[in-house]
Design a protein around this motif. Structure first.
Motif, PDB file in Angstrom:
ATOM      1  N   ARG A 242       0.853  -1.193   0.000  1.00 23.50           N
ATOM      2  CA  ARG A 242       0.000   0.000   0.000  1.00 23.50           C
ATOM      3  C   ARG A 242       0.892   1.248   0.000  1.00 23.50           C
ATOM      4  NH1 ARG A 242      -5.229  -1.472   1.654  1.00 23.50           N
ATOM      5  NH2 ARG A 242      -5.512  -3.639   0.990  1.00 23.50           N
TER       6      ARG A 242
ATOM      7  N   GLY B  28      -2.028  -3.194   4.825  1.00 27.19           N
ATOM      8  CA  GLY B  28      -3.423  -2.781   4.919  1.00 27.19           C
ATOM      9  C   GLY B  28      -3.753  -2.294   6.319  1.00 27.19           C
ATOM     10  N   SER B  29      -4.891  -1.633   6.472  1.00 20.34           N
ATOM     11  CA  SER B  29      -5.252  -1.049   7.775  1.00 20.34           C
ATOM     12  C   SER B  29      -5.418  -2.115   8.853  1.00 20.34           C
ATOM     13  CB  SER B  29      -6.536  -0.228   7.635  1.00 20.34           C
ATOM     14  OG  SER B  29      -7.596  -1.040   7.123  1.00 20.34           O
ATOM     15  N   GLY B  30      -6.021  -3.255   8.477  1.00 17.75           N
ATOM     16  CA  GLY B  30      -6.212  -4.315   9.466  1.00 17.75           C
ATOM     17  C   GLY B  30      -4.889  -4.877   9.964  1.00 17.75           C
ATOM     18  N   LYS B  31      -3.959  -5.149   9.045  1.00 16.78           N
ATOM     19  CA  LYS B  31      -2.647  -5.686   9.434  1.00 16.78           C
ATOM     20  C   LYS B  31      -1.857  -4.640  10.222  1.00 16.78           C
ATOM     21  CE  LYS B  31      -1.131  -9.103   8.696  1.00 16.78           C
ATOM     22  NZ  LYS B  31      -1.032 -10.319   9.554  1.00 16.78           N
ATOM     23  N   THR B  32      -1.970  -3.373   9.842  1.00 19.14           N
ATOM     24  CA  THR B  32      -1.271  -2.310  10.568  1.00 19.14           C
ATOM     25  C   THR B  32      -1.734  -2.259  12.022  1.00 19.14           C
ATOM     26  OG1 THR B  32      -1.045  -0.987   8.546  1.00 19.14           O
ATOM     27  CG2 THR B  32      -0.792   0.173  10.634  1.00 19.14           C
ATOM     28  N   GLN B  33      -3.037  -2.367  12.240  1.00 23.70           N
ATOM     29  CA  GLN B  33      -3.567  -2.341  13.603  1.00 23.70           C
ATOM     30  C   GLN B  33      -3.178  -3.601  14.375  1.00 23.70           C
ATOM     31  OE1 GLN B  33      -5.102   0.234  15.187  1.00 23.70           O
ATOM     32  NE2 GLN B  33      -4.524   1.330  13.297  1.00 23.70           N
ATOM     33  N   GLU B  34      -3.190  -4.734  13.689  1.00 22.25           N
ATOM     34  CA  GLU B  34      -2.791  -5.998  14.330  1.00 22.25           C
ATOM     35  C   GLU B  34      -1.343  -5.934  14.815  1.00 22.25           C
ATOM     36  OE1 GLU B  34      -1.780 -10.494  12.814  1.00 22.25           O
ATOM     37  OE2 GLU B  34      -3.475  -9.461  11.852  1.00 22.25           O
TER      38      GLU B  34
ATOM     39  N   LYS C 191       0.317  -3.181  15.414  1.00 19.46           N
ATOM     40  CA  LYS C 191       0.392  -2.160  16.471  1.00 19.46           C
ATOM     41  C   LYS C 191       0.155  -2.795  17.843  1.00 19.46           C
ATOM     42  CE  LYS C 191      -1.816   2.086  18.124  1.00 19.46           C
ATOM     43  NZ  LYS C 191      -2.867   3.116  17.860  1.00 19.46           N
TER      44      LYS C 191
END
Length: 424
Positions: free
Chosen positions: A58, A64-70, A72
């Motif tokens: 990306r 992706g946003s989900g993996k970034t939050q995971e 984090k």
């Protein structure tokens, strides 16, 4: 010990497994190498590693946003202070991920630059690393930080837009690069003079090259009796070292130990260390040291060949492959490795650690350098004792007979030795 651990930076290694990206190594092997790089940098406590499947990078956050939050949450649970991403990360991705994860981030190039900066000892090595780091920083100025949108006011009284902060930063880096190039030019001239003086001495130069941690320094120490740092660590050797050694046939050679190569070596570093690696270009023989016990030995060998080609080493250059770390090859595979090495004309299997196979390597080097020698008859005056002594010290004297005009000597020498003798 607890205080020492508190002083360490808690780090996590990520390897993005990008779909469709060609690489001869399995993703797990690439992650292991990234871990090795992280462990080679002092002050880091690597508390975990993660292989992240990535269908498509990306532009904003890489993941992706989900993996970034995971991720984090994972980093927060483990009190991670530094994330090492094994691959390229753009300035925008770095800024956004650091903000999202609330920790510092280094990509593969930055990590290798940090290791080189820590290992450089000679003035030339320090200058080369600094130049490579600045060249890398210059490519990352575009929208890298929020202050880059600001402008500085013009110095004159007449109003004007002034220069943007990014232009000022770029100009400052360019000025510093010019200064470093001038310093490096002076140091490189000194190295060039040393190289020119060595050419006057009729000793063939043999250069050791290979993937990082292939055992070059251990082999170098075994052959020459030197004490170069030899550790089971990536980039244990950075600055080149040269020592003399004598071959079984009495030939004296100069052996050169060089920096190890690695896949994805930053182009800035290849360019910066070109001057150091000119020792390889000038070598009469190149010894390519491979860790034959490593599961990715073939892929590593291809990386080395590619970098040698990038440096300008001709394809028909004299190269001997050394299959090192024979002592680490599983017992069931050892016989097959030895048979394969014996069938190959320019391969020697050995263990620099135990000393097995070192005699065979010395004989192979002598054999490779011998074809360049030829016999010639020289006539010296009876008063030419200095040149006669030089010939006895630097060549193979096959016969010596007194004649009417002086001494006749039949010698066996190389073109390099002949040129050195003519220059006396």
């Amino acid at each position: 010990m607890e205080a020492e651990a508190r002083d360490m930076t808690r780090a996590w290694v990520l390897h993005p497994d990008v779909a469709g990206r060609e690489n001869p190594r399995p993703p797990k092997r690439q992650l292991d190498e990234a871990l090795g790089l992280a462990q080679a940098l002092p002050g880091l406590d690597v508390v975990g590693t993660t292989l992240v499947p990535l269908p498509k990078p990306r532009p904003g956050h890489l993941f992706g946003s989900g993996k970034t939050q995971e991720l984090k949450a994972l980093f927060a649970d483990n009190a991670v202070e530094l994330v090492l991403v094994d691959g390229p990360v753009t300035p925008v991705q770095q800024r956004n991920l650091e903000k999202a994860w609330n920790c510092k981030l280094l990509d593969r190039t930055s990590l290798i630059l940090e290791i080189f900066s820590d290992r450089a000892r000679t003035k030339e090595g320090v200058l080369q690393v600094e130049m490579a780091a600045l060249a890398y920083q210059r490519t990352r100025l575009v929208r890298a930080w929020t202050h880059l949108e600001r402008q500085r006011g013009a110095l004159g009284f007449v109003g004007g837009p002034g220069e943007t902060q990014i232009e000022a930063d770029r100009r400052a880096i360019d000025d510093q690069l010019i200064r470093l190039r001038r310093q490096l030019t002076k140091v490189s001239k000194t190295r060039g003079l040393h190289r020119a003086s060595r050419k006057k001495v009729p000793f063939p130069v043999v250069a050791l090259v290979g993937y990082t941690n292939a055992g070059k320094s251990t082999l170098f120490n075994r052959l020459t009796g030197a004490k170069v740092l030899a550790k089971d660590m990536l980039f244990a050797t950075l600055d080149p070292t040269m020592r003399a050694m004598e071959l079984p046939d009495g030939t004296d050679i100069i052996l050169s130990d060089t920096v190890g190569f690695i896949s994805g070596l930053p182009t800035q570093l290849v360019a910066a260390f070109r001057a150091t690696l000119e020792e390889v270009l000038d070598a009469d023989l190149v010894i390519h040291v491979r860790d034959i016990s490593h599961p990715e030995s073939e892929a590593e060998a291809e990386d080395v060949k590619q970098i040698l080609g990038d440096l300008g080493v001709p394809q028909d250059a004299a190269i001997v492959e050394v299959w090192n770390k024979l002592d680490e090859v599983p017992a069931g595979e050892r016989a097959a490795v030895l048979r394969k090495a014996e069938r190959s004309r320019d391969v020697v299997a050995l263990s620099a650690l135990t000393g097995e196979g070192l005699d065979a390597l010395a004989q192979k080097i002598a054999h490779q350098l011998a074809p360049g020698k030829q016999e010639e008859v020289l006539t010296l005056t009876f008063g030419d004792g200095r040149r006669r002594a030089w010939l006895f010290e630097h060549t193979e004297i096959l016969a010596e007979e007194p004649g009417e005009d002086g001494l006749q000597l039949r010698v066996r020498w190389s073109d390099r030795t002949k040129a050195a003798f003519c220059a006396l």
